[in-house]
Design an enzyme around this catalytic site. Structure first.
Site, short mmCIF file in Angstrom:
data_model
loop_
_atom_site.label_atom_id
_atom_site.label_comp_id
_atom_site.label_asym_id
_atom_site.label_seq_id
_atom_site.Cartn_x
_atom_site.Cartn_y
_atom_site.Cartn_z
N ASP A 199 51.04 142.20 56.78
CA ASP A 199 51.08 143.25 55.75
C ASP A 199 50.44 144.54 56.26
O ASP A 199 50.62 144.91 57.42
CB ASP A 199 50.37 142.72 54.48
CG ASP A 199 50.93 143.34 53.22
OD1 ASP A 199 50.66 144.53 52.98
OD2 ASP A 199 51.64 142.65 52.47
N HIS A 237 47.52 146.54 49.73
CA HIS A 237 48.45 145.48 49.37
C HIS A 237 48.13 144.16 50.08
O HIS A 237 48.04 143.11 49.46
CB HIS A 237 49.84 146.01 49.76
CG HIS A 237 50.99 145.16 49.40
ND1 HIS A 237 51.72 144.46 50.35
CD2 HIS A 237 51.59 144.91 48.22
CE1 HIS A 237 52.70 143.84 49.75
NE2 HIS A 237 52.66 144.09 48.46
N SER A 409 55.77 140.62 45.38
CA SER A 409 54.65 140.67 46.33
C SER A 409 53.52 139.75 45.95
O SER A 409 52.81 139.24 46.80
CB SER A 409 54.05 142.08 46.34
OG SER A 409 54.64 142.85 47.35
#
Ligand code: CA
Ligand code: CA
Length: 596
Positions: A199, A237, A409
């Protein structure tokens, strides 16, 4: 049409090979990926070509990067083109593969490809629209709260936001959670398992992640440094995904699904990346990292059709064959957030790979979130944002928590955390066993919404929900006594040449392929797992095409759907669709399939 089930067992431990981790500056030099026959050394080839050997590509045996000053590459391009033509001619004349017996070192180049400059083509699968928080109905949930309090006390959970982590233990909508508490009470908390979150980084200074952070599984491919530290303002994230999987049981924020498992960060999303680095990233430390959680993919705009390049595809296959001591790296991918734009996860070459577990979303009230994509390659769903709430997890910052994580996600990492618990109970499960366990134990939801088909196996499949929502407790219970699947076997059909115009309207074009019992026997196929269909279609508007695959039992895979935003004036060019909808359809029975 290709039918795949069960493994070609070329498994074995990978040798220790260092990744090619040098930054590539494409300003003055051009870079090429070459696959070499194992009888020649890369330095010999470099000498012959007058090129510089840059290193092996990740963990791909025989694959190397070479570079040349830009002014010399036109000549080099010509040479590689000549080689391709030579290989083709030889294949035709010998009717075998391109490995000749010639002594010419150039004949030892099996495949070559100019490396395109790094691009930013992958997108995080954040919630596409923010959903206002809603105060939830006050209802009599005293019993559920009492259970929660008891469990927390038995497990010693004092984490301040644990009671907000409804996805782990939902006291307001009992049953709408991962069903994981019972495993923790049995002591199954993820010990011995490592998940790498590929990520935008992992905040190793977060007190919630620090206890479980594993530096040796981690790397920053954007900065070419070992530590995957979040550097950009929005590099949050990855850290949030890590928290869902392996936030520690302590006095900070909440806990991860597998709170005693280890977590690694592989940073690739914060800058453009080329295929060489991406291929190295998804095999990075693949004898250390067990699971690769990927909450990203090609843009979900309902108009994109994008697959990983050859090197990345080879790296995924390499991961399942050689990773984790030959048991196979487990790749978990978020299904995609483009449902509102008519996007479908079969137009995404990561989610429709047979090597990935594709995870869509379900919200805390059991509804299908408007963003979560559907497709025949979707295996399961897991909880995420919708119906007025989000996933509550760790954030970037020493003691910072986040209450707004969502989109597919957030669903993918929960399935990855569940897989971590299954592997901690049964480390010998192969990548395919994990897919089987999910198929066997996922719980169908909203069964009257018209999306479900009952398969001959008795299980149900929906393009919106896959086989249903992940039930971690049941999955790990089954894992404990699970008999490992046999090696994978494949049945390849010849190309079916249709050569007909597609009629206008709903009628479509029908093509049929029959698989006989003898063919199955010969291919050693006992049960059906994935079906892939590679198609070439000429057309003037891609978004108008749709493809269905029908089995004799009447099960329909909607391999592709019409997409209103897809105006590309082309058809399909060697695109491979995938379906899990025919999973276990037959034990040795003649099987014919039609697609139209
Ligand atoms: Ca914590
Ligand atoms: Ca998509």
């Amino acid at each position: 049409m290709r039918i795949a089930s069960g493994i070609i067992a070329t498994l074995g431990l990978a040798g220790a090979v260092s990744a090619s981790l040098h930054p590539r500056s494409q300003e003055t030099r051009d870079f090429f990926a070459l696959h070499l026959d194992d009888t020649i050394s890369p330095s010999h080839i470099a000498q012959v070509l007058g090129a510089r050997h840059e290193g092996q590509i990740g963990q791909l045996d025989g694959h190397h990067t070479f570079s040349l000053p830009r002014e010399q590459t036109a000549q080099f391009d010509t040479l590689l083109n000549d080689l391709r033509t030579r290989r083709k001619l030889r294949r035709r004349s010998e009717g075998i593969d391109s490995r000749g017996t010639s002594d010419d070192p150039l004949d030892k180049i099996l495949w070559s490809h100019k490396i395109a400059p790094a691009r930013q083509r992958l997108q995080k699968r954040l919630p596409p629209v923010s959903v206002p928080y809603r105060s939830l109905d006050k209802r009599d949930n005293r019993q559920a709260v009492a259970f929660q309090t008891n469990a927390m006390s038995t497990l010693g959970i004092t984490d301040p936001i644990f009671r907000e982590q409804w996805h782990l233990l939902n006291t307001l909508q009992p049953g709408h959670d991962l069903n994981v508490t019972g495993l923790w009470l049995e002591g199954i908390t993820g010990k011995g398992v490592v998940t790498a979150v590929v990520d935008d980084g992992l905040d190793m200074d977060s007190n919630d992640l620090k206890p479980n952070y594993l530096p040796e599984g981690s790397y920053d491919f954007n900065e070419n440094v070992p530590e995957p530290r979040p550097l950009l303002l929005d590099d949050k994230h990855g850290t949030r995904c890590c928290g869902e999987i392996a936030a520690a049981k302590n006095d900070v924020c909440g806990v991860g699904v597998a709170y005693d498992s280890k977590i690694a960060g592989i940073r690739i999303l914060s800058k453009p990346i080329d295929d060489v680095d991406e291929a190295a990233a998804i095999n990075f430390a693949y004898q250390t990292n067990d699971i690769y959680s990927c909450s990203w993919g090609p843009i979900d705009d309902g108009a994109t059709m994008d697959a990983p390049g050859i090197l990345i595809k080879r790296a995924m296959a390499n991961g399942v064959q050689k990773g984790r001591g030959g048991k196979g790296s487990v790749f978990v991918f978020a299904a995609g957030n483009g449902a509102a734009y008519g996007d479908n996860c079969n137009f995404d070459g990561y989610t429709n790979s047979i090597y990935s577990i594709t995870v869509g979303a379900i919200d805390r009230e059991g509804n299908h979130p408007s963003y979560s994509e559907s497709c025949s390659a979707q295996l399961v769903v897991a909880y995420s944002s919708g119906s007025g709430d989000y996933i509550h997890t760790t954030d970037v910052g020493a003691n910072k928590c986040f209450s707004g994580h969502g989109g597919t996600s957030a669903a993918g990492p929960l399935a990855a955390g569940s897989a971590a618990l299954a592997l901690s109970a049964r480390p010998d499960l192969t990548w395919r066993d994990l897919q089987h366990l999910m198929v066997e134990t996922a719980v169908p939801v909203s069964e009257d919404d018209g999306s479900w088909q009952v398969l001959p196996s008795g299980r149900k499949f929906s393009h919106d929900w896959g086989f249903g929502k992940v039930d971690t407790y049941t999955m790990v219970q089954l894992a404990k006594t699970w008999e490992l699947v046999k090696p994978q076997a494949w049945l390849h059909s010849p190309w079916l040449r249709v050569h007909q115009d597609i009629p206008q309207g709903d009628r479509g074009l029908l093509s049929r392929y029959t698989v006989t019992a003898d063919q199955l026997k010969e291919a050693n196929i006992a049960k059906l797992e994935h079906v892939t269909v590679t198609m070439n279609v000429n057309h003037t508007r891609r978004g108008d095409l749709s493809v269905e695959l029908r089995s004799p039992a009447g099960i329909v895979s909607y391999l592709s759907v019409a997409r209103r935003k897809d105006d590309m004036p082309v058809g399909y060019d060697d695109w491979t669709f995938m379906s899990v909808a025919h999973w276990y359809v037959f034990p040795f029975r003649p099987h014919d399939m039609r697609f139209c």
